[in-house]
Scaffold this motif. Structure first.
Motif, mmCIF file in Angstrom:
data_model
loop_
_atom_site.group_PDB
_atom_site.id
_atom_site.type_symbol
_atom_site.label_atom_id
_atom_site.label_comp_id
_atom_site.label_asym_id
_atom_site.label_seq_id
_atom_site.Cartn_x
_atom_site.Cartn_y
_atom_site.Cartn_z
ATOM 1 N N ALA A 26 0.815 -1.218 0.000
ATOM 2 C CA ALA A 26 0.000 0.000 0.000
ATOM 3 C C ALA A 26 0.849 1.270 0.000
ATOM 4 O O ALA A 26 0.302 2.373 -0.023
ATOM 5 N N GLU A 27 2.185 1.094 0.047
ATOM 6 C CA GLU A 27 3.114 2.229 0.023
ATOM 7 C C GLU A 27 2.858 3.191 1.181
ATOM 8 O O GLU A 27 2.861 4.413 1.023
ATOM 9 N N ASP A 283 -5.804 -3.450 -4.707
ATOM 10 C CA ASP A 283 -5.422 -2.766 -5.944
ATOM 11 C C ASP A 283 -6.655 -2.380 -6.750
ATOM 12 O O ASP A 283 -6.754 -1.262 -7.278
ATOM 13 N N GLY A 286 -8.197 0.618 -5.524
ATOM 14 C CA GLY A 286 -7.355 1.806 -5.578
ATOM 15 C C GLY A 286 -6.715 2.168 -4.252
ATOM 16 O O GLY A 286 -6.517 3.353 -3.955
ATOM 17 N N LEU A 287 -6.348 1.145 -3.471
ATOM 18 C CA LEU A 287 -5.806 1.395 -2.133
ATOM 19 C C LEU A 287 -4.295 1.197 -2.042
ATOM 20 O O LEU A 287 -3.735 1.287 -0.952
ATOM 21 N N LEU A 288 -3.647 0.927 -3.172
ATOM 22 C CA LEU A 288 -2.203 0.687 -3.144
ATOM 23 C C LEU A 288 -1.431 1.902 -3.662
ATOM 24 O O LEU A 288 -0.481 1.774 -4.428
ATOM 25 N N ASN A 289 -1.837 3.068 -3.217
ATOM 26 C CA ASN A 289 -1.227 4.303 -3.722
ATOM 27 C C ASN A 289 -0.751 5.233 -2.618
ATOM 28 O O ASN A 289 -0.551 6.422 -2.842
ATOM 29 N N GLY A 290 -0.591 4.697 -1.403
ATOM 30 C CA GLY A 290 -0.115 5.521 -0.297
ATOM 31 C C GLY A 290 -1.192 6.320 0.397
ATOM 32 O O GLY A 290 -0.892 7.129 1.284
ATOM 33 N N SER A 291 -2.448 6.102 0.030
ATOM 34 C CA SER A 291 -3.533 6.906 0.598
ATOM 35 C C SER A 291 -4.035 6.385 1.941
ATOM 36 O O SER A 291 -4.713 7.104 2.669
#
Length: 333
Positions: A26-27, A283, A286-291
């Motif tokens: 998830a960064e 993914d 849309g949860l693997l973007n550091g949010s």
């Protein structure tokens, strides 16, 4: 006699790895709050517990070189496929560890302990005198030349996520522990006490220095893996294993907690599931973007692990082994 406590420990190790790996995927970085601290404490510890347990299982199985070799190849192939999805895969390392210990499958505990110490010290020399940063983009956590022969060997044996040097020590230590009478209360107490002492001892050198130049060389963080990390992570693994061996019989009397053991027996299946299904779902959403926050990662991870327990409970009525465990048994023996 099957030691159900070991299966329970495997599931606990899996839970820890889910927490750590979901945060990596998830960064998300640590920020010092309670959820972040919990995940920080599990970094390198859960995976180390997983490998120590693999060593115990290997030792207790008394499998021969041919069988271990076939299963090692199976894990390497499966792991290399998984690397294309999740670069921090541990399975291809597992397979390599198994190949490396083939000459030691019947070795006595003293020889295994000696080999484990030697591996840790050789790795430490490589850390001090080698270029540990080779191949890495630490900001993006990307290994530039993994798919070259040189890069693959360097990543696998020297400076990857779980390199043979020194992670092989964990497997050897597990094999050494398997030589003990793990059903004995006295042995379990010794494992717990020595484990606690080792865990604390590994932390002392870093606590006694304020020199930033020595921080990496005395650290108990998994990257870079120093002997102090190996010592401390081995200690924490021993404490968890001893506690699970103690609690295992009592937990097996409850249908609810018995599921922990059932899930632990499917650690290979669940490991792949947490990547393909768990990270795949994150993914898609849309949860693997550091949010995400660390708290969100914590709750998502625990929710996934709860779903794994439900699955394991239901699967026992379908088959004796998990899907990937059955596949490995069919293809590799």
């Amino acid at each position: 006699m099957r030691l159900d406590g070991l299966d329970i420990a495997r599931f606990l190790a899996f839970v820890g790895m889910v927490l750590v790996n979901f945060r990596i995927a998830a960064e998300v970085t640590g920020v010092g709050d309670l959820p972040s601290t919990i995940i920080d404490l599990l970094e390198g510890r859960a995976a180390a517990l997983f490998v120590v347990l693999a060593g115990i299982g290997l030792g207790l199985s008394r499998a021969g070189m041919a069988l271990v070799s076939r299963r090692a190849v199976f894990l390497i192939v499966l792991g290399m496929i998984n690397v294309t999805i999740f670069e921090a895969d541990i399975l291809h390392y597992y397979g390599t560890y198994f190949l490396c210990v083939l000459p030691l499958l019947t070795a006595p505990a003293r020889a295994l302990w000696t080999a484990a110490v030697a591996v840790a010290l050789i790795a430490y020399a490589g850390l001090i005198f080698g270029n540990y940063d080779a191949g890495w983009d630490w900001d993006a956590l990307v290994y530039a030349d993994f798919w070259t022969v040189t890069g693959y060997l360097r990543h696998t044996f020297y400076n990857g996520w779980h390199p043979v040097l020194p992670w092989l020590s964990f497997l050897m230590i597990g094999m050494a522990l398997s030589r003990l009478d793990l059903g004995s209360p006295a042995i379990r107490l010794r494992i717990a006490l020595y484990g606690a002492l080792a865990c604390i001892a590994g932390l002392i050198p870093a606590a006694l220095t304020a020199d930033p130049d020595l921080t990496d060389l005395l650290s108990t963080a998994p990257i870079p893996p120093t002997p102090f990390y190996i010592l401390s992570a081995t200690g924490s693994a021993c404490v968890v294993i001893a506690a699970c061996l103690w609690a295992g019989p009592a937990l097996m009397r409850s249908r609810l907690t018995r599921t922990l053991s059932l899930a632990g027996r499917q650690s290979l299946t669940l490991y792949l599931a947490h990547i393909l299904i768990g990270m795949g779902t994150m993914d898609t959403l849309g949860l693997l973007n550091g949010s995400l926050s660390n708290a969100a990662v914590l709750w998502i991870s625990l929710s996934f692990c709860a779903a794994c327990l439900i699955y394991a409970h239901l699967w026992q009525y379908v088959a004796k082994r998990g899907p990937l465990e059955a596949l490995m048994r069919k293809l590799a023996g």
